[in-house]
Design an enzyme around this catalytic site. Sequence first.
Site, PDB file in Angstrom:
ATOM      1  N   GLY A  89       1.017   7.495   4.768  1.00 14.80           N
ATOM      2  CA  GLY A  89      -0.302   6.899   3.966  1.00 14.80           C
ATOM      3  C   GLY A  89       0.262   5.397   3.995  1.00 14.80           C
ATOM      4  CG  ASN A 102      -4.561  -1.257   5.463  1.00 11.96           C
ATOM      5  OD1 ASN A 102      -4.878  -1.348   6.628  1.00 11.96           O
ATOM      6  ND2 ASN A 102      -3.547  -0.930   4.963  1.00 11.96           N
ATOM      7  CG  ASP A 113       1.036   0.081   6.192  1.00 16.07           C
ATOM      8  OD1 ASP A 113      -0.005  -0.624   5.815  1.00 16.07           O
ATOM      9  OD2 ASP A 113       0.709   1.126   6.789  1.00 16.07           O
TER      10      ASP A 113
END
Length: 301
Positions: free
Chosen positions: A27, A161, A254
């Site tokens: 994630g 995002n 990320d």
Amino acid sequence: MKLAIIGECMIELSNSEGELYQLNYGGDTLNTAIYLSRCGGEVEYVTALSDDVFSNKMLENWQSQGVGVKHVKQIANSVPGLYLIENEANGERHFHYWRSNSPAKFLLEQCPEIFKELEEYDALFLSGITLSIYSEASRAKLFEFLNKYRDKGGKVIFDNNYRPKSWLSLNEASKTFNQIMNLTDIALLSMEDEISLHGEHSIEYCIERWLKAGASEVVVKNGPNGILTANSMGKFEFDVPNVVKPIDTTAAGDSFNGAFLANKAKGESLEKCIRAGQFCAAQVILHKGAIVPREVTLIEE
Ligand code: AMP
């Protein structure tokens, strides 16, 4: 700076060979938390899981990577979200999601005490994907909280995002992104996602929009083409010092965020934060998968 990251981690199934699938956990916000920790920072991850075997494995895994779990709620009789990565022979990847009933989606409704718990942090990080999992009512509660949180001096850090499949419509997404823009102190943006959301425009215009909405620092990531930032001191451009040929660009943004925030939390200069982010991301994209083996060096000597 005491920092917490809000989001969702799911079970990941990916097929490297035929019909055999490998199980991992992934994630965007969790990736950022893990890289933040690996780059020497401290962070708490904020989400909801089930109390099943997979959720317990996730918790163990996060703790072993130095990510704090004291705010992770476990909702009984639920199952964590799951996504499957289908790799085509030509290298194309397709993502399929089973997350519409995942516990993380109901965190703000079922565990409202979380808002009080978040008040102890100097900064909160969340992403466009975090926002996409919540209902409109949950998002309204979150925005109301963030408004008050900022009034008391808390900083909101946002990564834009954008995954079109996670939204009902482009209209719903762009409206929500405009709402969070008005609540953001530090914006860590992907230019590609800004264009998908708001149509073709220049990096300069993008920066102006976010500054005008109240951000004190804007960082626009533009793949190997470099980074443009703006804060109260002006606008600054950073080339990518070491452009590499990526093996897998998963988690580039990320991991950049993780290293950037680890340095930000220590009060380092904008330049140091950017350079740390660029170094970390360049290492991550030289390996397959979102989370690279622990022996990979992510901090520049
Ligand atoms: P992106 O989300 O594509 O903008 O990528 C995030 C960060 O990853 C960028 O700001 C760069 O620091 C790094 N990055 C992306 N592509 C490359 C590349 N080909 N070589 C080195 N660094 C890269």
